[in-house]
Structure formats: C-alpha cells, structure tokens
Write an enzyme that holds these catalytic residues in place. Structure first.
Site, PDB file in Angstrom:
ATOM      1  CB  SER A 277      11.168  43.245  -6.122  1.00 59.35           C
ATOM      2  OG  SER A 277      10.783  44.560  -5.804  1.00 59.35           O
ATOM      3  CB  SER A 315      15.095  46.993  -7.242  1.00 59.55           C
ATOM      4  OG  SER A 315      15.141  45.595  -7.333  1.00 59.55           O
ATOM      5  CG  ASP A 317      17.203  44.244  -5.175  1.00 60.23           C
ATOM      6  OD1 ASP A 317      16.379  43.743  -5.948  1.00 60.23           O
ATOM      7  OD2 ASP A 317      17.839  45.284  -5.435  1.00 60.23           O
TER       8      ASP A 317
END
Length: 399
Positions: A277, A315, A317
């Site tokens: 992340s 992830s 983001d």
C-alpha cells in the site's frame, strides 16, 4: 520498557530512549549500506518545476509534520506520522479536502465524511494497519481537550495506514495514545525526516526498505506561484523504475520475478505480486475547493505509476489532497460561504506539480530508508552504489 504507561510525562523517558535507539540502529544500517541521500543527490529530479526551500510538504506555509518511531526489542518496528494543515485548531478552522482511491485494499478512517463534506476537521495521521483505530481514538481525545471544544459531540479523525507486519509485530497493536499525542504536539515546519521513521519505520517498497518520503514544487509566478507539497508512506510493490531507468530489473528484484524468470529467482522467497500500500498526502496553498482537490488527488496515481507500481490487487493506494488557502478555509458553524477559487483552466500546472512531487517523494522514501531488522526479518535498504551505476548507465547523473 513497555508502551502501556498511564501518563504522558511518565512516557517521556521511554520516548527519548526510543528515538535514541532508532538513531543508533539507523546509524549502524547506514554504515553497512552506505550513506543515504535524497533523490536529487543522485541526479534524480523529476519534471520541470523547482522545489521549495526544503523540498518537503512543509514548504506549503503553515503545514507541520510530527513523527514518533516505536522501536522495542526485536519485535516492534512501527510508528506514527502526523500532518497538521495549519497552526490553528483544525476542527474550528477546516480546510477543503478530497480523497482519491486508486485501489481500495486498505483501512482509511474518516474517508466517507471527507468525501461527503469535502473538508478536513482533524490533522491527518499515518500508522500501521492494526493501529488505525487506536490512533484515531487518541487523536479524537486530544482534539476534544483543545480550547473551544467543550461542546463538540462529533469528530471525524482521519487516519491512513499501510501494513508493516513483516518487520513489526503488528498483532500486538503497539500504538499508544502517548505516541500519537507526541506526534501531534511535536509537529513542526522545516525539514522532514525521511526513510525508516514514524509511520515508515516498518514498511517495505519494491522489495527494499520503504518509508516516509516528501517533496515539493513551486510554480512560476506566471502560473500563480502556488506551492504543492507531498508526503508519502511507501509500502507497495511493482517493477521499480527511476525516471525511466529499469532499476528493479537490473537489481533483479521486482514483482512476478519468479514467474517470468525462474532461473533468477531468489531462493526462499515466494513470488512477489507487487502487493502492499501507499498513502499519499498532498498539500497546496492554491485556492482550491474540494471538487478540484479531488482532481489533484487523482493525479497522484500518475506519479505513482511512473515509479513502477501497477496498483496490485492487494494494494491500498490512497491520495488525500487539501488546500491551506485562507480564501477557501471553512470556519466551523458559518451559515454561508463565499470563496475565491482557481478556475478549471488554471489547474493544469497544479496537476503537473503534483505528479512530479509524488514521483520524487516516493524515490526519497526509498533512498533515505535504512536496512531494518525486526520481527525475525531483515529488509535491506536499496543499495545506492548500484543504483548510481544503473542511473549513470541510462544517462542520469548528478548535475
């Protein structure tokens, strides 16, 4: 020493010891992996616009950053980073803000209200995944104690996270209220510490040690003279490239490496799918409302992509953008609002500055990070001597 002390004054010796220990560990790591330097000292200066005086988010006037690193024994490697938008009470003097989600595999406390109302009413905290709720509770308690907050019955703490469970005993949830308070009360302008500090203490990026990174851009007067500042908490993967140079491939450490080149696999490591992340915080003094701040936040993904991320399935983001301009500030309880904002046609240079600063902040988070041991693992700092050689091979050298 534990982190469960009951009062802040009794925690001060522990905090001092923690900072000293962190400095010693960082110094030893630097001695092993070479001096850590920022991107520009390697000749890496993305884009066309100049930086502010500190090349940091604090180049936006009034923005302050506070960080506390928690390093206990051989298990705890985490921390908290606080970003304060201005010097006044953030609840009483709110700033417009917007959150862009590139990939939503994460826990971003306060996200829905930020996007519903288009404003921040607290500072921004960054920490580890299982610490977000403890950090949010601590910040809410701290804010409720501030002057003119006696009648407040609702508060929206904003806390982002990345998962540092590789180097940190994350299940112990080691964040403390005292650490959060120290980050908030100790926030300051000027240079910002980068690398393996604060919320970046236990993070990993592109298979190397990640961390906190920051950068800024200042537009020419003809384009408004606005400043854009960025701070990142990097903990993601992909195929690292630095201003187009294929650093990840040439260092033979990149996502899907085993799948595409089994003869170059790293023994004992599962195939890296680029998960992880990143939290990106963007500040500007350009007078922007929440709608155009949302457009600014979305451009962060372009800077992220330039470094080699593909925003993998695993992830989280997130990019949060806010404006500190007095003309768009939102005093608590005002019945009507009259603002002066930039027009849409004036946004392109701000977008360009954002993309450049995000890219450089990510490089700084990598290049300034130090080799870190914790929780039974060692994550190496990216070897800058080899990075220099790769960059030189591709025509990138210090100017």
């Amino acid at each position: 020493m534990t982190t469960s002390l009951r009062a802040f004054h009794s925690l001060l010796p522990w905090l001092v010891a923690t900072v000293l220990l962190s400095s010693i560990v960082a110094g030893l790591a630097s001695a092993q992996s070479g001096e850590r330097v920022r991107a520009r000292e390697l000749g890496v200066a993305p884009g066309i616009f100049p930086t502010g005086s500190h090349n940091a988010i604090t180049d936006v006037a009034g923005v302050r950053v506070g960080q506390v690193t928690l390093s206990e024994g051989d298990r705890v490697r985490t921390g908290v980073t606080a970003i304060l938008p201005h010097g006044s009470n953030a609840y009483r003097s709110r700033v417009p803000a917007a959150l862009h989600v590139g990939n939503g595999f994460g826990k971003f406390v306060g996200a829905t209200q930020v996007n519903e109302l288009g404003e921040l009413e607290t500072p921004i905290l960054l920490t580890c995944t299982l610490c977000v709720w403890k950090a949010a509770d601590a910040m809410a308690a701290w804010l409720l104690e501030q002057p003119d907050m006696q009648q407040v019955q609702s508060i929206n703490p904003v806390v982002g996270e990345t998962n540092d469970g590789g180097l940190n005993d994350i299940r112990a949830r080691p964040m403390t209220a005292e650490a959060v308070r120290a980050a908030l009360t100790g926030a300051s302008g000027g240079p910002v510490r980068e690398g393996s500090v604060g919320a970046g203490t236990g993070t990993v990026a592109f298979g190397w040690k990640g961390g906190i990174g920051t950068s800024s851009r200042v537009l020419p007067a003809s384009l408004g003279g606005w400043t854009v500042g960025v701070l990142v908490q990097s903990n993601f993967g992909g195929v690292l490239q630095v201003q187009g140079a294929p650093v990840g491939r040439e260092l033979e450490r990149f996502a899907f490496q085993e799948a595409v080149a089994s003869n170059r696999s790293r023994p004992g490591l599962a195939d890296d799918r680029g998960d992880g992340s990143i939290i990106i915080v963007i500040a500007t003094d350009a007078p922007l409302g929440d709608r155009n701040l949302g457009r600014v936040a979305s451009r962060a993904m372009m800077g992220l992509g330039r470094t080699g991320s593909s925003a993998s399935n695993g992830s989280g983001d997130y990019a949060l953008a806010f404006s500190t301009a007095e003309s768009v500030r939102r005093p608590f309880g005002e019945p009507r609002r009259t603002t002066t904002e930039l027009a849409n046609d004036e946004m392109s240079a701000v977008f360009q500055a954002t993309t450049e600063a995000v890219e450089e902040a990510i490089y700084n988070s990598l290049f300034m990070a130090t080799t870190t041991q914790g929780n039974g693992r060692t994550i190496e700092a990216i070897p800058l001597d080899r990075v220099r050689a790769i960059l030189a091979k591709h025509g990138i050298r210090p100017r």
